[in-house]
Design a protein around this motif. Structure first.
Motif, short mmCIF file in Angstrom:
data_model
loop_
_atom_site.label_atom_id
_atom_site.label_comp_id
_atom_site.label_asym_id
_atom_site.label_seq_id
_atom_site.Cartn_x
_atom_site.Cartn_y
_atom_site.Cartn_z
N SER A 1 17.05 6.40 5.93
CA SER A 1 16.47 5.61 6.56
C SER A 1 15.53 4.59 5.56
N GLU A 2 15.01 5.28 4.41
CA GLU A 2 14.18 4.69 3.72
C GLU A 2 14.34 5.28 2.12
N VAL A 3 14.05 4.71 1.22
CA VAL A 3 13.73 5.30 -0.14
C VAL A 3 12.21 5.44 -0.41
N GLN A 4 11.60 6.44 -0.66
CA GLN A 4 10.57 6.58 -1.01
C GLN A 4 10.02 6.52 -2.54
N VAL A 5 8.68 5.81 -2.93
CA VAL A 5 8.53 5.80 -4.33
C VAL A 5 6.93 5.75 -4.38
N SER A 6 6.61 6.57 -5.40
CA SER A 6 5.12 6.82 -5.48
C SER A 6 4.38 5.85 -6.43
N ILE A 7 3.47 5.31 -5.89
CA ILE A 7 2.69 4.34 -6.84
C ILE A 7 1.31 5.21 -7.25
N GLU A 8 1.22 6.40 -7.00
CA GLU A 8 -0.30 7.18 -7.08
C GLU A 8 -0.67 6.72 -8.52
N GLY A 9 -1.82 6.26 -8.69
CA GLY A 9 -2.55 6.15 -10.03
C GLY A 9 -2.14 5.10 -10.72
N LEU A 10 -1.09 4.21 -10.30
CA LEU A 10 -0.68 3.11 -11.35
C LEU A 10 -1.79 2.37 -11.40
N THR A 11 -1.82 1.65 -12.79
CA THR A 11 -2.74 0.64 -13.09
C THR A 11 -2.40 -0.72 -12.91
N GLY A 12 -3.20 -1.84 -13.03
CA GLY A 12 -2.90 -2.88 -12.86
C GLY A 12 -1.81 -3.58 -13.88
N GLY A 13 -0.85 -4.22 -13.74
CA GLY A 13 0.20 -4.62 -14.95
C GLY A 13 1.45 -3.61 -14.63
N SER A 14 1.36 -2.39 -14.12
CA SER A 14 2.44 -1.67 -13.98
C SER A 14 3.56 -2.00 -13.13
N THR A 15 4.84 -1.63 -13.38
CA THR A 15 5.79 -2.28 -12.38
C THR A 15 6.85 -1.08 -12.20
N ILE A 16 7.57 -1.34 -11.28
CA ILE A 16 8.57 0.13 -11.09
C ILE A 16 9.67 -0.73 -10.85
N THR A 17 10.99 -0.61 -11.59
CA THR A 17 12.06 -1.04 -11.68
C THR A 17 13.12 -0.32 -10.60
N ALA A 18 14.26 -0.92 -10.16
CA ALA A 18 15.16 -0.22 -8.98
C ALA A 18 15.77 1.27 -9.92
N GLY A 19 15.93 1.04 -11.19
CA GLY A 19 16.37 2.09 -12.04
C GLY A 19 15.33 3.27 -12.25
N GLU A 20 14.24 3.13 -11.88
CA GLU A 20 13.22 4.27 -12.09
C GLU A 20 12.93 4.86 -10.80
N ILE A 21 13.58 4.61 -9.75
CA ILE A 21 13.39 5.05 -8.39
C ILE A 21 14.39 6.24 -8.22
N THR A 22 13.79 7.27 -7.96
CA THR A 22 14.70 8.62 -7.48
C THR A 22 15.35 8.39 -6.16
N LEU A 23 16.87 8.48 -6.36
CA LEU A 23 17.43 8.39 -4.98
C LEU A 23 17.75 9.55 -4.43
N ASP B 1 20.54 -4.17 -9.35
CA ASP B 1 20.53 -4.17 -10.76
C ASP B 1 19.46 -3.12 -11.12
N PRO B 2 19.36 -2.30 -11.99
CA PRO B 2 18.51 -1.25 -12.35
C PRO B 2 17.46 -1.91 -12.95
N ASP B 3 17.29 -3.14 -13.42
CA ASP B 3 16.20 -3.85 -14.16
C ASP B 3 15.47 -4.55 -13.09
N LEU B 4 15.99 -4.73 -11.72
CA LEU B 4 15.36 -5.52 -10.77
C LEU B 4 13.88 -4.76 -10.78
N THR B 5 12.88 -5.68 -10.58
CA THR B 5 11.44 -5.17 -10.26
C THR B 5 11.29 -5.18 -8.81
N VAL B 6 11.01 -3.77 -8.35
CA VAL B 6 11.00 -3.66 -6.90
C VAL B 6 9.50 -3.76 -6.64
#
Length: 211
Positions: free
Chosen positions: A135-157, A166-171
């Motif tokens: 139903s959804e894919v969860q991604v943790s942003i805990e403690g991330l600082t300004g300027g941080s990004t998470i791309t599709a390829g970094e998300i645990t499926l 695209d794995p390089d797509l910024t989510v």
């Protein structure tokens, strides 16, 4: 995801008039198609279907004339004014079959204090087993600082899912909000007022002590 069981009836009348009569009887026109079979035009129970399509990537178990067919939602047509369902397209699937679906991304945790997170895209295209659609894919942003990004390829499926985006797509991007000129001016004015009030209070105290 558990299956949503719906009992369907075959439709033999078509057109806007027939569709309106169905909806007045709390039924929703729908079509089942896929796997090379001829489209099946059916009517679904209105209230139960309305609740079911609110679930992201719901798996339907459609009972029709004693036969059960698995299907997923491909399209829901709504009345833009009344926000009622006018028609549902359902794609027939089988157990073990792989299907392509868009799955919403959900954030968990909190980024570094003073930062905010911004979705660059809110869904990922995945290939998954038809009876195990997340139903959804969860991604943790805990403690991330300004300027941080998470791309599709970094998300645990979820297990068994394959990323098609695209794995390089910024989510998600983490940023520090910039105060507007009005906010800066208001803060400066408030600080000046507080300083003048403090000075006036101090002067008053000195006068009282000298009396």
């Amino acid at each position: 995801m558990s299956e949503v069981k719906l009992v369907a009836t075959t439709r033999s009348e078509f057109g806007k008039g027939a569709a309106r009569r169905l909806r007045r009887a709390d039924q929703i026109p729908a079509v089942l198609y896929g796997h090379g079979s001829d489209p099946l035009h059916v009517a679904l129970p209105g209230h139960a279907t309305m609740l079911a399509v609110k679930q992201a990537n719901a798996l339907f178990s459609i009972e029709l004339d004693g036969t059960t067919t698995l299907a997923i939602t491909k399209d829901v047509q709504r009345d833009v004014v009344k926000n009622t369902i006018e028609h549902v397209d359902l794609l027939i699937v089988t157990r073990g079959e792989k299907v392509t679906v868009d799955v919403q991304v959900a954030v968990v945790g909190e980024s570094y204090p003073g930062t905010i997170h911004v979705f660059e895209t809110q869904a990922l295209s995945l290939e998954v087993e038809a009876t195990h659609i997340p139903s959804e894919v969860q991604v943790s942003i805990e403690g991330l600082t300004g300027g941080s990004t998470i791309t599709a390829g970094e998300i645990t499926l979820p297990e068994g899912a394959t990323l098609l985006s695209d794995p390089d797509l910024t989510v998600i991007a983490i940023s520090v909000p910039h105060a507007s000129a009005e906010d800066v001016a208001a803060d400066a004015a408030a600080a000046d007022l507080a300083a003048s009030q403090s000075a006036a209070s101090a002067a008053a105290s000195e006068t009282e002590l000298g009396s």
